[in-house]
Write a protein that holds these residues in place. Structure first.
Motif, mmCIF file in Angstrom:
data_model
loop_
_atom_site.group_PDB
_atom_site.id
_atom_site.type_symbol
_atom_site.label_atom_id
_atom_site.label_comp_id
_atom_site.label_asym_id
_atom_site.label_seq_id
_atom_site.Cartn_x
_atom_site.Cartn_y
_atom_site.Cartn_z
ATOM 1 N N LYS A 42 39.662 39.700 25.212
ATOM 2 C CA LYS A 42 38.590 39.985 26.164
ATOM 3 C C LYS A 42 38.786 39.099 27.393
ATOM 4 O O LYS A 42 38.876 37.876 27.284
ATOM 5 C CB LYS A 42 37.226 39.707 25.532
ATOM 6 C CG LYS A 42 36.056 39.976 26.460
ATOM 7 C CD LYS A 42 34.732 39.661 25.779
ATOM 8 C CE LYS A 42 33.568 39.888 26.727
ATOM 9 N NZ LYS A 42 32.266 39.558 26.075
ATOM 10 N N VAL A 43 38.846 39.724 28.574
ATOM 11 C CA VAL A 43 39.113 39.001 29.814
ATOM 12 C C VAL A 43 37.943 39.202 30.770
ATOM 13 O O VAL A 43 37.437 40.318 30.928
ATOM 14 C CB VAL A 43 40.416 39.490 30.480
ATOM 15 C CG1 VAL A 43 40.732 38.653 31.713
ATOM 16 C CG2 VAL A 43 41.568 39.440 29.490
ATOM 17 N N SER A 44 37.509 38.128 31.401
ATOM 18 C CA SER A 44 36.433 38.210 32.393
ATOM 19 C C SER A 44 36.724 37.236 33.527
ATOM 20 O O SER A 44 37.368 36.203 33.326
ATOM 21 C CB SER A 44 35.074 37.891 31.762
ATOM 22 O OG SER A 44 35.085 36.599 31.186
ATOM 23 N N THR A 45 36.268 37.586 34.725
ATOM 24 C CA THR A 45 36.439 36.685 35.864
ATOM 25 C C THR A 45 35.421 35.557 35.766
ATOM 26 O O THR A 45 34.282 35.760 35.337
ATOM 27 C CB THR A 45 36.252 37.439 37.188
ATOM 28 O OG1 THR A 45 34.982 38.094 37.178
ATOM 29 C CG2 THR A 45 37.351 38.479 37.370
ATOM 30 N N GLY A 46 35.851 34.370 36.172
ATOM 31 C CA GLY A 46 34.978 33.204 36.107
ATOM 32 C C GLY A 46 34.514 32.778 37.485
ATOM 33 O O GLY A 46 34.340 33.599 38.386
ATOM 34 N N ALA A 47 34.334 31.473 37.651
ATOM 35 C CA ALA A 47 33.817 30.932 38.907
ATOM 36 C C ALA A 47 34.850 31.083 40.028
ATOM 37 O O ALA A 47 36.059 30.994 39.800
ATOM 38 C CB ALA A 47 33.452 29.467 38.724
ATOM 39 N N GLN A 48 34.351 31.302 41.243
ATOM 40 C CA GLN A 48 35.195 31.380 42.430
ATOM 41 C C GLN A 48 34.542 30.572 43.543
ATOM 42 O O GLN A 48 33.320 30.579 43.692
ATOM 43 C CB GLN A 48 35.380 32.826 42.889
ATOM 44 C CG GLN A 48 36.070 33.722 41.867
ATOM 45 C CD GLN A 48 36.362 35.106 42.416
ATOM 46 O OE1 GLN A 48 36.641 35.264 43.604
ATOM 47 N NE2 GLN A 48 36.296 36.110 41.557
ATOM 48 N N SER A 49 35.367 29.879 44.323
ATOM 49 C CA SER A 49 34.826 29.073 45.418
ATOM 50 C C SER A 49 35.855 28.961 46.537
ATOM 51 O O SER A 49 37.066 28.983 46.294
ATOM 52 C CB SER A 49 34.435 27.673 44.924
ATOM 53 O OG SER A 49 35.565 26.995 44.407
ATOM 54 N N THR A 50 35.352 28.848 47.767
ATOM 55 C CA THR A 50 36.180 28.630 48.955
ATOM 56 C C THR A 50 35.530 27.530 49.779
ATOM 57 O O THR A 50 34.312 27.558 49.999
ATOM 58 C CB THR A 50 36.293 29.914 49.796
ATOM 59 O OG1 THR A 50 36.842 30.960 48.989
ATOM 60 C CG2 THR A 50 37.189 29.691 51.008
ATOM 61 N N MET A 103 44.584 40.767 35.940
ATOM 62 C CA MET A 103 43.875 41.799 35.184
ATOM 63 C C MET A 103 44.825 42.900 34.726
ATOM 64 O O MET A 103 44.673 43.448 33.627
ATOM 65 C CB MET A 103 42.749 42.391 36.040
ATOM 66 C CG MET A 103 41.593 41.430 36.270
ATOM 67 S SD MET A 103 40.815 40.938 34.704
ATOM 68 C CE MET A 103 39.547 39.822 35.295
ATOM 69 N N ARG A 104 45.804 43.231 35.544
ATOM 70 C CA ARG A 104 46.795 44.238 35.133
ATOM 71 C C ARG A 104 47.622 43.731 33.957
ATOM 72 O O ARG A 104 47.921 44.484 33.022
ATOM 73 C CB ARG A 104 47.700 44.599 36.319
ATOM 74 C CG ARG A 104 47.071 45.581 37.301
ATOM 75 C CD ARG A 104 48.104 46.119 38.274
ATOM 76 N NE ARG A 104 48.559 45.087 39.200
ATOM 77 C CZ ARG A 104 47.996 44.839 40.376
ATOM 78 N NH1 ARG A 104 46.943 45.550 40.766
ATOM 79 N NH2 ARG A 104 48.478 43.901 41.166
ATOM 80 N N GLN A 105 47.987 42.456 34.002
ATOM 81 C CA GLN A 105 48.716 41.872 32.879
ATOM 82 C C GLN A 105 47.852 41.863 31.617
ATOM 83 O O GLN A 105 48.316 42.166 30.519
ATOM 84 C CB GLN A 105 49.135 40.437 33.225
ATOM 85 C CG GLN A 105 50.248 40.325 34.242
ATOM 86 C CD GLN A 105 51.622 40.498 33.594
ATOM 87 O OE1 GLN A 105 51.743 40.690 32.391
ATOM 88 N NE2 GLN A 105 52.661 40.457 34.421
ATOM 89 N N ALA A 106 46.579 41.510 31.777
ATOM 90 C CA ALA A 106 45.679 41.408 30.624
ATOM 91 C C ALA A 106 45.430 42.757 29.974
ATOM 92 O O ALA A 106 45.160 42.833 28.768
ATOM 93 C CB ALA A 106 44.363 40.783 31.057
#
Length: 247
Positions: free
Chosen positions: A101-109, A91-94
């Protein structure tokens, strides 16, 4: 006190006349109802179904990319911290590329088991999604991010604003093509004219499928730095379908 009853000789005649008037009105109503139903059920003659299309090839002016990071650890807590650190750095790079336009997507563990079904660690996966009409800025950002993230897919499409503008124009063209076909049928059948009974307008598109990537971060970064991005075209189409009745 003596009460006198006054008889009116006209009363029976008036009652009888009102009775026959009511009976006549009911009879007429009963006769008119089937006639109205008959008009409703009357077959619609000279009814013609029509279709017409309007299409246009439109330059894809929007680039979308999905990047991901996938990390392993014996501790789910430290794994979550590593993933968060990677996303925050992305996000800092973006932020250096405001055109994208940057958004977070899917996350899983999820846990990882060995051959004996014994827990041996944890794996986490997280995505970010990029979208922009500036291909150069998006490509540069992807290259900058690929020291820690990998590219999952890149897709080119028509932006929402451009799509709406073109579809509005195609709706007019499809409607005009529909009317032209109706006039041709009118002339062919030597009709005096036609009336529009129904009309449906549906927008469709044929876009390029996303480009899937499965490269390691270092190899992908070297490739993206020298890649000349071309978005190609999408075909937008509006279909007009309905029916007209020839007169």
């Amino acid at each position: 006190m003596q009460t006198k009853l006054i008889k009116n000789s006209k009363t029976p005649a008036l009652i009888q006349r009102a009775f026959y008037s009511t009976l006549l009105a009911a009879s007429l109503l009963g006769l008119s109802a089937p006639a109205a139903l008959a008009d409703t059920d009357k077959p619609q003659y000279r009814l013609v179904q029509l279709q017409a299309d309007a299409t246009r090839d439109v330059t894809n002016n929007q680039m979308e990319a999905v990047l991901f990071t996938e990390l392993n650890s014996n501790s789910p807590t430290s794994l979550a911290q590593d993933v968060t650190r990677t996303l925050n750095e992305a996000m800092r790079q973006a932020a250096k590329y405001p055109q994208v336009k940057v958004s977070t997507g899917a996350q899983s563990t999820y846990p990882i088991y060995d051959d004996k079904n014994k827990l041996k660690g944890w794996r986490a996966r997280a995505q970010i999604e990029l979208k922009s009409t500036d291909f150069k800025a998006t490509s540069d950002l992807i290259a900058a991010l690929q020291d820690k993230m990998q590219v999952q897919s890149i897709n080119f499409s028509v932006s929402d604003d451009e799509r709406k503008r073109v579809e509005n124009e195609l709706m007019v063209e499809a409607s005009q093509a529909f009317q032209q076909r109706a006039r041709l049928l009118q002339q062919s059948w030597q009709a005096n004219g036609y009336e529009l009974v129904s009309l449906d307008l549906n927008a469709m598109n044929n876009e390029r499928p996303p480009i899937m990537y499965a490269m390691k971060a270092r190899d992908a970064a070297a490739s993206m730095e020298s890649q000349n991005v071309q978005g190609g075209n999408s075909q937008l189409r509006v279909n007009a379908s309905g029916s007209v009745q020839l007169r």
